[in-house]
Design a protein around this motif. Structure first.
Motif, PDB file in Angstrom:
ATOM      1  N   PHE A 102     -11.173  -8.027  24.496  1.00 45.14           N
ATOM      2  CA  PHE A 102     -11.842  -6.983  24.368  1.00 45.14           C
ATOM      3  C   PHE A 102     -11.917  -5.375  24.026  1.00 45.14           C
ATOM      4  O   PHE A 102     -13.397  -5.225  23.734  1.00 45.14           O
ATOM      5  N   ILE A 103     -10.758  -4.998  23.494  1.00 49.56           N
ATOM      6  CA  ILE A 103     -10.905  -4.039  22.741  1.00 49.56           C
ATOM      7  C   ILE A 103     -12.022  -4.640  21.435  1.00 49.56           C
ATOM      8  O   ILE A 103     -12.022  -3.597  20.629  1.00 49.56           O
ATOM      9  N   ALA A 104     -11.664  -5.613  20.279  1.00 48.48           N
ATOM     10  CA  ALA A 104     -12.125  -5.922  19.522  1.00 48.48           C
ATOM     11  C   ALA A 104     -13.967  -5.952  19.847  1.00 48.48           C
ATOM     12  O   ALA A 104     -14.875  -5.934  19.206  1.00 48.48           O
ATOM     13  N   ALA A 105     -14.471  -6.611  21.223  1.00 46.08           N
ATOM     14  CA  ALA A 105     -15.415  -6.870  22.002  1.00 46.08           C
ATOM     15  C   ALA A 105     -16.386  -4.856  21.812  1.00 46.08           C
ATOM     16  O   ALA A 105     -18.048  -4.714  21.112  1.00 46.08           O
ATOM     17  N   GLU A 106     -14.956  -4.133  22.212  1.00 48.99           N
ATOM     18  CA  GLU A 106     -15.590  -2.418  21.646  1.00 48.99           C
ATOM     19  C   GLU A 106     -15.399  -2.001  21.249  1.00 48.99           C
ATOM     20  O   GLU A 106     -16.542  -1.131  21.469  1.00 48.99           O
ATOM     21  N   ILE A 107     -14.925  -2.568  19.761  1.00 49.61           N
ATOM     22  CA  ILE A 107     -15.120  -1.402  19.196  1.00 49.61           C
ATOM     23  C   ILE A 107     -16.155  -0.744  17.983  1.00 49.61           C
ATOM     24  O   ILE A 107     -16.457   0.058  17.584  1.00 49.61           O
ATOM     25  N   PRO A 110       5.932 -16.833  33.989  1.00 52.34           N
ATOM     26  CA  PRO A 110       5.467 -15.236  33.632  1.00 52.34           C
ATOM     27  C   PRO A 110       4.835 -14.854  32.671  1.00 52.34           C
ATOM     28  O   PRO A 110       4.032 -13.834  32.451  1.00 52.34           O
ATOM     29  N   ALA A 111       5.388 -15.150  31.274  1.00 50.28           N
ATOM     30  CA  ALA A 111       5.279 -15.093  30.111  1.00 50.28           C
ATOM     31  C   ALA A 111       4.428 -15.351  29.587  1.00 50.28           C
ATOM     32  O   ALA A 111       3.422 -15.084  28.464  1.00 50.28           O
ATOM     33  N   ALA A 112       3.752 -16.588  30.382  1.00 50.16           N
ATOM     34  CA  ALA A 112       1.781 -16.775  29.504  1.00 50.16           C
ATOM     35  C   ALA A 112       0.852 -16.882  30.020  1.00 50.16           C
ATOM     36  O   ALA A 112       0.033 -16.383  29.309  1.00 50.16           O
ATOM     37  N   ASP A 113       1.609 -16.352  30.958  1.00 49.18           N
ATOM     38  CA  ASP A 113       0.088 -15.061  31.822  1.00 49.18           C
ATOM     39  C   ASP A 113       0.320 -13.879  30.806  1.00 49.18           C
ATOM     40  O   ASP A 113      -0.582 -12.981  30.792  1.00 49.18           O
ATOM     41  N   ARG A 114       1.747 -13.699  31.328  1.00 51.14           N
ATOM     42  CA  ARG A 114       1.524 -12.168  29.989  1.00 51.14           C
ATOM     43  C   ARG A 114       0.721 -12.380  28.866  1.00 51.14           C
ATOM     44  O   ARG A 114       0.098 -11.034  28.405  1.00 51.14           O
ATOM     45  N   ILE A 115       1.319 -13.113  28.243  1.00 52.50           N
ATOM     46  CA  ILE A 115       0.767 -13.145  26.019  1.00 52.50           C
ATOM     47  C   ILE A 115      -1.006 -13.212  26.662  1.00 52.50           C
ATOM     48  O   ILE A 115      -2.491 -13.489  25.642  1.00 52.50           O
ATOM     49  N   ALA A 116      -1.000 -14.476  27.631  1.00 53.65           N
ATOM     50  CA  ALA A 116      -3.086 -14.173  28.395  1.00 53.65           C
ATOM     51  C   ALA A 116      -3.559 -13.142  28.511  1.00 53.65           C
ATOM     52  O   ALA A 116      -4.799 -12.968  27.676  1.00 53.65           O
ATOM     53  N   GLU A 117      -2.874 -12.134  29.174  1.00 59.10           N
ATOM     54  CA  GLU A 117      -3.763 -11.062  29.232  1.00 59.10           C
ATOM     55  C   GLU A 117      -3.304 -10.300  28.108  1.00 59.10           C
ATOM     56  O   GLU A 117      -4.513  -9.492  27.379  1.00 59.10           O
ATOM     57  N   ILE A 118      -2.290 -10.494  27.483  1.00 58.34           N
ATOM     58  CA  ILE A 118      -2.421  -8.837  25.962  1.00 58.34           C
ATOM     59  C   ILE A 118      -3.255  -9.849  25.349  1.00 58.34           C
ATOM     60  O   ILE A 118      -4.481  -8.893  25.001  1.00 58.34           O
ATOM     61  N   ARG A 119      -3.392 -11.174  24.928  1.00 59.18           N
ATOM     62  CA  ARG A 119      -4.862 -11.933  24.697  1.00 59.18           C
ATOM     63  C   ARG A 119      -6.481 -11.324  24.797  1.00 59.18           C
ATOM     64  O   ARG A 119      -6.788 -10.799  23.847  1.00 59.18           O
ATOM     65  N   ASP A 120      -6.502 -11.345  25.862  1.00 61.70           N
ATOM     66  CA  ASP A 120      -7.991 -10.997  26.513  1.00 61.70           C
ATOM     67  C   ASP A 120      -8.029  -9.477  27.031  1.00 61.70           C
ATOM     68  O   ASP A 120      -9.161  -9.201  26.468  1.00 61.70           O
ATOM     69  N   TYR A 121      -6.893  -8.566  26.669  1.00 60.56           N
ATOM     70  CA  TYR A 121      -7.044  -7.094  26.312  1.00 60.56           C
ATOM     71  C   TYR A 121      -7.392  -6.824  24.897  1.00 60.56           C
ATOM     72  O   TYR A 121      -8.439  -6.099  24.729  1.00 60.56           O
ATOM     73  N   PHE A 122      -6.758  -7.767  23.885  1.00 60.50           N
ATOM     74  CA  PHE A 122      -7.078  -7.125  22.472  1.00 60.50           C
ATOM     75  C   PHE A 122      -8.690  -8.029  22.160  1.00 60.50           C
ATOM     76  O   PHE A 122      -9.292  -7.117  21.420  1.00 60.50           O
TER      77      PHE A 122
END
Length: 52
Positions: free
Chosen positions: A28-33, A14-26
């Motif tokens: 996304f943010i970098a692409a949108e900024i 589950p921790a790896a899944d959370r890390i992957a989600e955080i990576r994907d979120y950031f």
């Protein structure tokens, strides 16, 4: 940093899944900024006359 954290964890945890989600979120943010910054610059150039 999220990449190295994810590599240190079991891919099925589950921790790896959370890390992957955080990576994907950031990613996304970098692409949108840039679009957000451009809208801000347009607003500043217009003198913020719209009141929004």
């Amino acid at each position: 940093m999220a990449e190295s954290g994810q590599q240190a964890l079991d891919d099925q945890s589950p921790a790896a899944d959370r890390i992957a989600e955080i990576r994907d979120y950031f990613a996304f943010i970098a692409a949108e900024i840039e679009g957000l910054n451009e809208r801000w610059r347009q607003r500043e150039r217009s003198g913020r006359s719209s009141g929004t």
